[in-house]
Design an enzyme around this catalytic site. Structure first.
Site, PDB file in Angstrom:
ATOM      1  N   GLY A  97      -2.577  11.238  -6.631  1.00  0.00           N
ATOM      2  CA  GLY A  97      -3.230  12.304  -7.373  1.00  0.00           C
ATOM      3  C   GLY A  97      -4.533  12.735  -6.731  1.00  0.00           C
ATOM      4  O   GLY A  97      -5.061  12.085  -5.826  1.00  0.00           O
ATOM      5  N   GLN A 146       6.790  12.270  -9.993  1.00  0.00           N
ATOM      6  CA  GLN A 146       6.254  11.065 -10.622  1.00  0.00           C
ATOM      7  C   GLN A 146       5.682  11.423 -11.974  1.00  0.00           C
ATOM      8  O   GLN A 146       4.918  12.393 -12.107  1.00  0.00           O
ATOM      9  CB  GLN A 146       5.173  10.432  -9.739  1.00  0.00           C
ATOM     10  CG  GLN A 146       4.479   9.217 -10.352  1.00  0.00           C
ATOM     11  CD  GLN A 146       3.252   9.582 -11.166  1.00  0.00           C
ATOM     12  OE1 GLN A 146       2.647  10.646 -10.973  1.00  0.00           O
ATOM     13  NE2 GLN A 146       2.882   8.730 -12.101  1.00  0.00           N
ATOM     14  N   ARG A 183     -12.307   0.762 -11.378  1.00  0.00           N
ATOM     15  CA  ARG A 183     -12.630   1.091  -9.988  1.00  0.00           C
ATOM     16  C   ARG A 183     -14.138   1.285  -9.881  1.00  0.00           C
ATOM     17  O   ARG A 183     -14.671   2.400  -9.942  1.00  0.00           O
ATOM     18  CB  ARG A 183     -11.844   2.323  -9.558  1.00  0.00           C
ATOM     19  CG  ARG A 183     -10.352   2.112  -9.755  1.00  0.00           C
ATOM     20  CD  ARG A 183      -9.530   3.386  -9.672  1.00  0.00           C
ATOM     21  NE  ARG A 183      -8.188   3.150 -10.212  1.00  0.00           N
ATOM     22  CZ  ARG A 183      -7.253   4.084 -10.330  1.00  0.00           C
ATOM     23  NH1 ARG A 183      -7.511   5.339  -9.959  1.00  0.00           N
ATOM     24  NH2 ARG A 183      -6.070   3.789 -10.822  1.00  0.00           N
ATOM     25  N   HIS A 295      -0.162  -0.403  -7.538  1.00  0.00           N
ATOM     26  CA  HIS A 295      -0.898   0.864  -7.615  1.00  0.00           C
ATOM     27  C   HIS A 295      -2.001   0.893  -6.560  1.00  0.00           C
ATOM     28  O   HIS A 295      -3.123   1.361  -6.799  1.00  0.00           O
ATOM     29  CB  HIS A 295      -1.494   1.049  -9.016  1.00  0.00           C
ATOM     30  CG  HIS A 295      -1.600   2.477  -9.451  1.00  0.00           C
ATOM     31  ND1 HIS A 295      -0.610   3.116 -10.144  1.00  0.00           N
ATOM     32  CD2 HIS A 295      -2.588   3.401  -9.293  1.00  0.00           C
ATOM     33  CE1 HIS A 295      -0.977   4.355 -10.405  1.00  0.00           C
ATOM     34  NE2 HIS A 295      -2.177   4.559  -9.886  1.00  0.00           N
ATOM     35  N   ARG A 298      -5.418  -0.753  -7.344  1.00  0.00           N
ATOM     36  CA  ARG A 298      -6.385   0.044  -8.104  1.00  0.00           C
ATOM     37  C   ARG A 298      -6.282  -0.179  -9.618  1.00  0.00           C
ATOM     38  O   ARG A 298      -7.008   0.463 -10.367  1.00  0.00           O
ATOM     39  CB  ARG A 298      -6.183   1.528  -7.783  1.00  0.00           C
ATOM     40  CG  ARG A 298      -6.510   1.875  -6.356  1.00  0.00           C
ATOM     41  CD  ARG A 298      -5.839   3.152  -5.893  1.00  0.00           C
ATOM     42  NE  ARG A 298      -6.315   4.348  -6.580  1.00  0.00           N
ATOM     43  CZ  ARG A 298      -7.459   4.979  -6.299  1.00  0.00           C
ATOM     44  NH1 ARG A 298      -8.250   4.512  -5.349  1.00  0.00           N
ATOM     45  NH2 ARG A 298      -7.807   6.069  -6.940  1.00  0.00           N
ATOM     46  N   GLY A 328      -0.316  -1.358   1.315  1.00  0.00           N
ATOM     47  CA  GLY A 328      -0.826  -2.044   2.488  1.00  0.00           C
ATOM     48  C   GLY A 328      -0.191  -1.661   3.808  1.00  0.00           C
ATOM     49  O   GLY A 328      -0.518  -2.255   4.833  1.00  0.00           O
ATOM     50  N   GLY A 349       1.218   5.432   0.879  1.00  0.00           N
ATOM     51  CA  GLY A 349       0.275   6.321   0.217  1.00  0.00           C
ATOM     52  C   GLY A 349      -0.930   6.620   1.071  1.00  0.00           C
ATOM     53  O   GLY A 349      -1.139   7.747   1.521  1.00  0.00           O
ATOM     54  N   ARG A 350      -1.769   5.619   1.331  1.00  0.00           N
ATOM     55  CA  ARG A 350      -3.029   5.881   2.031  1.00  0.00           C
ATOM     56  C   ARG A 350      -2.805   6.357   3.469  1.00  0.00           C
ATOM     57  O   ARG A 350      -3.568   7.195   3.957  1.00  0.00           O
ATOM     58  CB  ARG A 350      -3.902   4.630   2.006  1.00  0.00           C
ATOM     59  CG  ARG A 350      -4.567   4.366   0.643  1.00  0.00           C
ATOM     60  CD  ARG A 350      -5.567   3.222   0.741  1.00  0.00           C
ATOM     61  NE  ARG A 350      -6.297   3.014  -0.502  1.00  0.00           N
ATOM     62  CZ  ARG A 350      -5.968   2.135  -1.445  1.00  0.00           C
ATOM     63  NH1 ARG A 350      -4.868   1.396  -1.283  1.00  0.00           N
ATOM     64  NH2 ARG A 350      -6.695   2.001  -2.526  1.00  0.00           N
TER      65      ARG A 350
END
Length: 402
Positions: A97, A146, A183, A295, A298, A328, A349-350
């Site tokens: 997001g 999602q 966070r 997640h 997070r 990861g 993701g990252r």
């Protein structure tokens, strides 16, 4: 190990040409140069002590390859099936997001990169481009939706109707985010839930390229897919995000899964599983797949890594439903380790977000290209030709006898 008293000096590439990025670490360095601190904390940070996030990457280091040699690997391929359709590699671009703060129209650009790489793209409920805009921007992409459940049932039902109309081929329900993770470093850049601190806002001005291309030209992004459900006096960027979090029901349960399964007739995947009992329940619930996920470290801190659970989860599901994991992944070898331990595909993701932050669609595409090239080379060095030849016999856990 290759340096003596700091020589030779080593630096990641941090310029502007994504094709000069050799590894995901270079795209990350480019992203760090371009983004303001508050956006980097959103992208990089985890919950509390960030132990779960650290474990996600450390778990891969605990497994070492035992390569076979003198094997003809001239016809190696990463091609595989994901939910019954071919894909160029066992990879799915994870739902993320607020991509609009990283790059304007970030969701559409990620979809374009996924289309180019021939892998599925999962769009988040908290994305900043509408699902219809993404479908138009990347026609032919394997577009998954999602879902976050918030507010009344009529909201998720309307989102499912739109996702079906936009051509989304699969639905992904996130199960582990009904209580927002703590966070801390992200929160230190905000005053309450409504705005950035003065220092964070001023620091963003020291990144003129990002500032000109994003807030100056387009303003802060909105949550375009759900904004009509948010009260009119709470539709600003920070307020809308807080309102959605406050209206996510903590009563989400397997009964909710059953209701969604009854309404959504296409493939249905649960994301956020980290317990063997939940893997068993998922198999019995009628879903088509599960994603082992923390997640991105997070949500709840100090969890196990999805990779830690993967061998047990594969034993539970057998071949009854698809089994995926996320978290990861920074190298093509990470992709191979996960598949060898039982994953049908790995969600990232990252890594593509570093590329997106660095150089838009070209950067995201470069991230996926890097992972594929690394994995193709490594699978040959490992002595196998196809993804279905990977298995735990090619790995040794550090500290255990081979």
């Amino acid at each position: 190990m290759a340096q003596l008293d700091g020589t030779p000096a080593r630096h990641y590439y941090a310029g502007f040409n994504p094709q000069r990025a050799i590894a995901i670490a270079d795209l990350r360095a480019m992203a760090h140069k371009r983004l303001p601190r508050f956006a980097l904390e959103y992208l990089e940070g985890g919950a509390e002590d960030e132990a779960a996030m650290f474990r996600e990457q450390r778990a891969f280091a605990d497994w070492r390859f035992m390569p076979k040699t003198l094997v003809d690997v001239s016809r190696r391929t990463l091609a595989t099936d994901i939910l019954g359709r071919s894909a160029a590699m066992p990879l799915v671009v994870s739902p993320t997001g607020l991509n609009g703060i990283l790059h304007v129209h970030g969701d559409s650009l990620l979809a374009e990169a996924a289309l180019r790489a021939d892998v599925p793209f999962v769009q988040s409920t908290m994305s900043n481009d509408t699902m219809e805009e993404v479908a138009r921007a990347a026609p032919g992409v394997r577009h998954w939706w999602q879902l976050y459940v918030f507010g009344g049932d009529e909201i998720w039902q309307e989102l499912l109707r739109r996702a079906d109309g936009a051509g989304c081929e699969a639905l992904v329900l996130t199960t582990n985010a009904q209580i927002f993770g703590d966070r801390e470093w992200q929160r230190r850049n905000q005053v309450g839930k409504s705005r950035l601190t003065v220092l964070a806002a001023l620091e963003s001005l020291t990144h003129p390229r990002w500032f000109a291309e994003n807030p100056l030209s387009h303003g802060l992004p909105s949550f375009a897919n759900i904004i009509d459900f948010v009260p009119k006096d709470q539709r600003s960027f920070f307020a809308a995000s807080s309102w959605v979090r406050a209206n996510q029901p903590t009563s989400l349960s397997w009964d909710t899964v059953a209701k969604i399964r009854q309404r959504w007739k296409k493939p249905f995947v649960l994301k956020g599983i980290l317990c063997p009992d939940d893997v068993r329940r998922a198999v019995d619930s009628g879903v088509d797949g599960v994603v082992l996920s923390s997640h991105g470290g997070r949500q709840l801190d100090w969890t196990i890594s999805p990779l830690d659970l993967l061998p047990v989860a594969r034993e539970i599901v057998g071949d009854r439903i698809a089994l995926y994991m996320s978290g990861g992944v920074r190298r093509g070898t990470d992709l191979l380790k996960a598949c060898a331990l039982g994953a049908d595909a790995v969600w990232v993701g990252r890594a593509p977000l570093y590329g997106l932050s660095a150089a838009g669609a070209a950067g995201a595409a470069r991230a996926l290209e890097i992972l594929k090239t690394e994995a193709e080379n490594a699978v040959g060095l490992l002595g196998v030709n196809r993804v279905d030849e990977l298995g735990p016999h090619l790995l040794a856990h550090q500290g255990r006898a081979a």
